[in-house]
Scaffold this motif. Structure first.
Motif, PDB file in Angstrom:
ATOM      1  N   ILE A 181       0.986  -1.719   0.264  1.00 55.73           N
ATOM      2  CA  ILE A 181      -0.262  -0.042  -0.196  1.00 55.73           C
ATOM      3  C   ILE A 181       0.897   1.169   0.270  1.00 55.73           C
ATOM      4  CG2 ILE A 181      -1.725   1.137   1.243  1.00 55.73           C
ATOM      5  CD1 ILE A 181      -2.345  -1.854   0.665  1.00 55.73           C
ATOM      6  N   PRO A 182       1.246   2.007  -1.448  1.00 57.01           N
ATOM      7  CA  PRO A 182       1.773   3.180  -1.200  1.00 57.01           C
ATOM      8  C   PRO A 182       2.302   4.207  -0.376  1.00 57.01           C
ATOM      9  CG  PRO A 182       0.791   2.508  -3.617  1.00 57.01           C
ATOM     10  CD  PRO A 182       0.350   1.779  -1.741  1.00 57.01           C
ATOM     11  N   ASP A 183       0.909   4.117   0.457  1.00 58.11           N
ATOM     12  CA  ASP A 183       0.785   5.466   1.541  1.00 58.11           C
ATOM     13  C   ASP A 183       0.517   4.198   2.733  1.00 58.11           C
ATOM     14  OD1 ASP A 183      -1.546   4.831   0.941  1.00 58.11           O
ATOM     15  OD2 ASP A 183      -2.076   6.589   0.721  1.00 58.11           O
ATOM     16  N   GLY A 184       1.417   2.865   2.660  1.00 54.41           N
ATOM     17  CA  GLY A 184       0.732   2.567   4.193  1.00 54.41           C
ATOM     18  C   GLY A 184       2.469   2.611   5.322  1.00 54.41           C
ATOM     19  N   GLU A 185       1.553   2.597   6.166  1.00 53.41           N
ATOM     20  CA  GLU A 185       3.030   3.118   7.178  1.00 53.41           C
ATOM     21  C   GLU A 185       3.402   1.285   7.345  1.00 53.41           C
ATOM     22  OE1 GLU A 185       1.623   2.012  11.219  1.00 53.41           O
ATOM     23  OE2 GLU A 185       2.983   3.700  12.082  1.00 53.41           O
ATOM     24  N   LEU A 186       3.563   0.809   6.602  1.00 53.33           N
ATOM     25  CA  LEU A 186       4.073  -0.627   7.378  1.00 53.33           C
ATOM     26  C   LEU A 186       4.399  -1.348   6.207  1.00 53.33           C
ATOM     27  CD1 LEU A 186       5.700  -1.826   9.916  1.00 53.33           C
ATOM     28  CD2 LEU A 186       4.443  -3.600   9.589  1.00 53.33           C
ATOM     29  N   THR A 187       3.919  -1.535   5.225  1.00 45.40           N
ATOM     30  CA  THR A 187       4.224  -2.416   3.701  1.00 45.40           C
ATOM     31  C   THR A 187       5.214  -1.895   3.166  1.00 45.40           C
ATOM     32  OG1 THR A 187       2.117  -1.718   2.371  1.00 45.40           O
ATOM     33  CG2 THR A 187       1.528  -3.339   3.414  1.00 45.40           C
ATOM     34  N   PRO A 188       5.724  -0.755   3.173  1.00 46.10           N
ATOM     35  CA  PRO A 188       6.228  -0.465   2.437  1.00 46.10           C
ATOM     36  C   PRO A 188       7.953  -0.786   3.091  1.00 46.10           C
ATOM     37  CG  PRO A 188       5.170   1.775   1.991  1.00 46.10           C
ATOM     38  CD  PRO A 188       4.333   0.517   3.219  1.00 46.10           C
TER      39      PRO A 188
END
Ligand code: FES
Length: 337
Positions: free
Chosen positions: A170-177
């Motif tokens: 999720i590009p603007d996610g906290e952790l997946t990037p």
């Protein structure tokens, strides 16, 4: 000092350590209490306190309203106790559920590979084998973050100590990037599990229809491989929705399984196809399934895993085709990005 928690209506008794939540204590001792977020946010784990006092912990005001607090309810995922307590939980008996206590297991990342431009495959060799039912999920901990993230297991239970996670970015996610970018081979990681009640209801003995979209393929992949390996003779159909061929992963594996097993059918569906040579289905999985089943789904079991828009559209089509709630199963956990 450990306190005693009695859970009605089953009468199960579990020990709760100081500072441990009621949900954590129950799950670690193999007792199921419904739950989803594990963070006091969704209200799924709401239970009534019949005897004794609980500390409500960080229950959010919308998951546990003031009136519910006054009426003696608490959230099992945030509540702790300092004395013996009796609660009543809304526990549905599921004859297909095995009793598997959750545990913490450390492991080593042994393989990292992009499955599509946005889905990372991560293979972790655990220090000990994780016992689980195909379709369940684990919590995955990342250095520097207190809260773990939930990911479905993409491997089937027969793979021994090696587990596979498919992690969509999720590009603007906290952790997946951060997981995508920073995870390295030989990293030591901690998981907790298994969680969830998304697994094949074998006792129903009905044909199975799976709908998967995006990294939601993880659970269906695990469940289908497990069913085929265990000699299921039921008809199994997988609708896998993706934007284009680049986003369609494990297609080759499923095509080979289709050749190998008469009872398995694989139907990839592309919503945004630009390849003129693509000979498969185009559109959305719900429309394609409706066409293929002539709009009639009664007599089947459906398992859905994917983006909310996809699952909602599929549920609508299934219900219009006379397949109702008890035969439609969706993965219920939710996790931050
Ligand atoms: Fe407890 Fe969501 S509030 S599981």
């Amino acid at each position: 000092m450990a306190c005693k928690l009695e859970i009605e209506p089953t009468g199960d008794i579990v020990e709760v350590q100081e500072g441990q939540t009621l949900l954590d204590a129950a799950l670690r001792q193999g007792i199921y209490i419904p739950h989803a977020c594990n963070q006091g946010l969704c209200g799924t784990c709401k239970v009534e306190v019949l005897e004794g006092e609980v500390n409500l912990g960080s229950a959010s005001s919308f998951a546990l309203m003031d009136s519910e607090r006054d009426d003696g309810y608490c959230l099992a995922c945030t509540a702790t106790i300092n004395d013996d307590v009796v609660i009543e939980a809304d526990i549905e008996v599921d004859i297909d559920a095995r009793t598997i206590p959750i545990k913490d297991i450390w492991g080593t990342v042994i393989k990292k590979e992009m499955l599509t431009p946005r889905i990372l495959g991560l293979w972790i060799e655990l220090d000990e084998k994780l016992d689980f039912q195909a379709g369940q999920y684990i919590n995955y901990y990342v250095d520097g973050f207190n809260e773990p993230r939930a990911f479905s297991l993409a491997n089937q239970p027969s793979t021994g100590k090696v587990i596979e996670l498919n992690i969509g970015i999720i590009p603007d996610g906290e952790l997946t990037p951060i997981i995508h970018k920073n995870t390295k081979i030989n990293d030591r990681v901690k998981i907790t599990g298994p969680f969830g009640r998304f697994f094949v209801k074998r006792s129903a003995n009905k044909p199975m229809i799976f709908f998967a979209g995006g990294s939601g393929l993880s659970s269906p992949k695990s469940m289908i491989l497990d069913e085929l390996e265990n000699g299921s003779k039921q008809s199994i159909t997988l609708f896998h929705g993706a934007r284009n061929e680049e986003e369609l992963y494990y297609a080759e594996m499923f095509r080979n399984l289709e050749k190998q097993y008469d009872n398995f059918k694989y139907i990839p569906v592309l919503s945004n196809n630009e390849n003129q040579f693509w000979s498969g289905e185009v559109g959305f999985t719900n429309d394609v399934a409706k066409k293929m089943y002539d709009g009639k789904f009664d007599g089947n079991k459906a398992y859905l895993c994917g983006p909310p828009m996809m699952t909602e559209a599929c549920i609508k089509v299934l219900m219009q085709g006379r397949l109702f709630e008890k035969d439609i199963h969706t993965e219920k956990f939710f996790s931050k990005a």
